[in-house]
Every structure is written in C-alpha cells, then in structure tokens.
Design a protein around this motif. Structure first.
Motif, mmCIF file in Angstrom:
data_model
loop_
_atom_site.group_PDB
_atom_site.id
_atom_site.type_symbol
_atom_site.label_atom_id
_atom_site.label_comp_id
_atom_site.label_asym_id
_atom_site.label_seq_id
_atom_site.Cartn_x
_atom_site.Cartn_y
_atom_site.Cartn_z
ATOM 1 N N ALA A 277 3.766 4.160 8.517
ATOM 2 C CA ALA A 277 4.128 4.785 7.249
ATOM 3 C C ALA A 277 3.860 3.787 6.125
ATOM 4 O O ALA A 277 4.423 2.693 6.116
ATOM 5 N N LEU A 278 2.998 4.158 5.202
ATOM 6 C CA LEU A 278 2.663 3.295 4.070
ATOM 7 C C LEU A 278 3.551 3.620 2.884
ATOM 8 O O LEU A 278 4.057 4.741 2.750
ATOM 9 N N LYS A 279 3.732 2.635 2.014
ATOM 10 C CA LYS A 279 4.653 2.779 0.881
ATOM 11 C C LYS A 279 3.897 3.056 -0.409
ATOM 12 O O LYS A 279 2.958 2.343 -0.739
ATOM 13 N N GLU A 280 4.355 4.093 -1.124
ATOM 14 C CA GLU A 280 3.741 4.409 -2.413
ATOM 15 C C GLU A 280 4.746 4.240 -3.541
ATOM 16 O O GLU A 280 4.588 3.391 -4.399
ATOM 17 N N GLY B 75 8.425 3.696 3.894
ATOM 18 C CA GLY B 75 7.094 4.279 3.918
ATOM 19 C C GLY B 75 7.169 5.790 4.019
ATOM 20 O O GLY B 75 7.959 6.323 4.805
ATOM 21 N N THR B 76 6.372 6.471 3.223
ATOM 22 C CA THR B 76 6.405 7.935 3.211
ATOM 23 C C THR B 76 5.029 8.575 3.388
ATOM 24 O O THR B 76 4.927 9.792 3.479
ATOM 25 N N ALA C 1 5.073 -3.285 -1.811
ATOM 26 C CA ALA C 1 5.070 -2.118 -2.699
ATOM 27 C C ALA C 1 5.345 -2.482 -4.157
ATOM 28 O O ALA C 1 4.866 -1.797 -5.061
ATOM 29 N N LEU D 195 -1.363 2.458 -2.171
ATOM 30 C CA LEU D 195 -0.404 2.311 -1.082
ATOM 31 C C LEU D 195 -0.261 0.867 -0.632
ATOM 32 O O LEU D 195 -1.245 0.126 -0.571
ATOM 33 N N ASP E 83 0.454 -1.583 2.382
ATOM 34 C CA ASP E 83 0.476 -1.830 3.829
ATOM 35 C C ASP E 83 1.120 -3.212 3.965
ATOM 36 O O ASP E 83 0.460 -4.190 4.273
#
Length: 173
Positions: free
Chosen positions: A27-30, A36-37, A90, A110, A112
C-alpha cells in the motif's frame, strides 16, 4: 539476518516487463503519511506508473512536470491515471507535489517509503553514494488492467530521455 533476507528477496524479484502483472500488494501513501491507501495491483483500465529515484532531485523535478502539463493529452490517449512513485516518505512527496504545482486530478504522487513496492517490481538500485540508500530506477510502465503493456526504463538514474513525457506519449499504443 533481515538484511540477508532482503538481499535474497531482491535477487529473486524479476523486473517488470511487457506482459508482467503487477503483483505487489504494498500500500503506497498519497494523502495520509501514516497509512498506505493506494494499491497499484488493483488498478483498472489503462494507467501509467512512473518510477523516480527521489523527490526534489533535479532530474526528477524536471521529469515529472511533463506528465502534469500533458495530463490531458495522456487522457486523450486512454490513460486513466498517472501514478508517480518515489522512494521517499509521504511528507516529502506531499511537499514535492506542492512545489511542482501538480494539481491535475489524474496525477498522483505516491510515497514508497520503505522501497517495498520498488523491490517487488524489481526496479530498484543502490544509490548510497548520492541519495543515501535504495532507490527506484527511472521508469514508466503502461499498465492495462494490471498487465504491463509497455515499459520504458532509463539506462542511468539521472537520464530523462526514454521516460520523458513526450516520448511516452508518442509511443503509447
């Protein structure tokens, strides 16, 4: 022991290629630096994944604006979203997005933050000498319903030639 396991795991991950599926469940974070979504293995339609070595680096800061500025042209070519993945936290990717003025609704920057996604797709390298550790190679993957249909990878991290937005736009099938 964990370092050895990571090296063995990294050695067994094959780099993405045409016909590959995105299998990483990372799950990467935006928008949320704590959770992470974004799961790139669950994308539907035709999307771009743009891997970059590091937010705020000069080559990356000249590379990504082309995707933001030409987002409408990518949409006309059938691209649903553009996901820029950087091996950074992030907070850094959010600040970079603001600095770049990346306001297009289809461009997602995003984080990682552990490099796990980049390792899973086999497109990382050791950038200890310049960026302090493991980073992403510079690449663009055209992914259609979770299958890579085209991939562009630079031969060296500072280069922005084959992955330049205009070149990818021209090459889109």
């Amino acid at each position: 022991m964990a370092g050895l396991v990571d090296k063995v795991k990294q050695a067994t991950n094959k780099a993405l290629a045409s016909g590959s599926k995105i299998t990483s469940t990372v799950a990467l974070k935006e928008d949320n630096p704590e959770e992470g979504t974004v799961f790139l293995n669950k994308l539907s339609g035709k999307n771009l994944i743009v891997g970059v070595p590091g937010a705020f680096t000069p080559p990356c800061s000249s590379h990504v604006p082309g995707y933001v500025e030409q987002a409408d042209k990518f949409t006309q070519k059938g691209i649903k979203n553009i996901y820029v993945v950087a091996v950074n936290d992030a907070f850094t990717t959010q600040a970079w997005k603001e600095k770049l003025g990346a306001n297009s609704p289809i461009v997602h920057i995003l984080a990682d933050d552990t490099g796990a996604f980049t390792r899973d797709v086999g497109l990382g390298f050791d950038a200890s000498g310049l960026l302090g550790g493991f980073r992403s190679q510079r690449y663009v993957a055209v992914v259609d319903d979770n299958v890579v249909s085209q991939i562009f990878v630079e031969d060296a991290a500072p280069n922005v030639t084959v992955t330049q937005a205009g070149n990818v736009l021209e090459a889109l099938k």
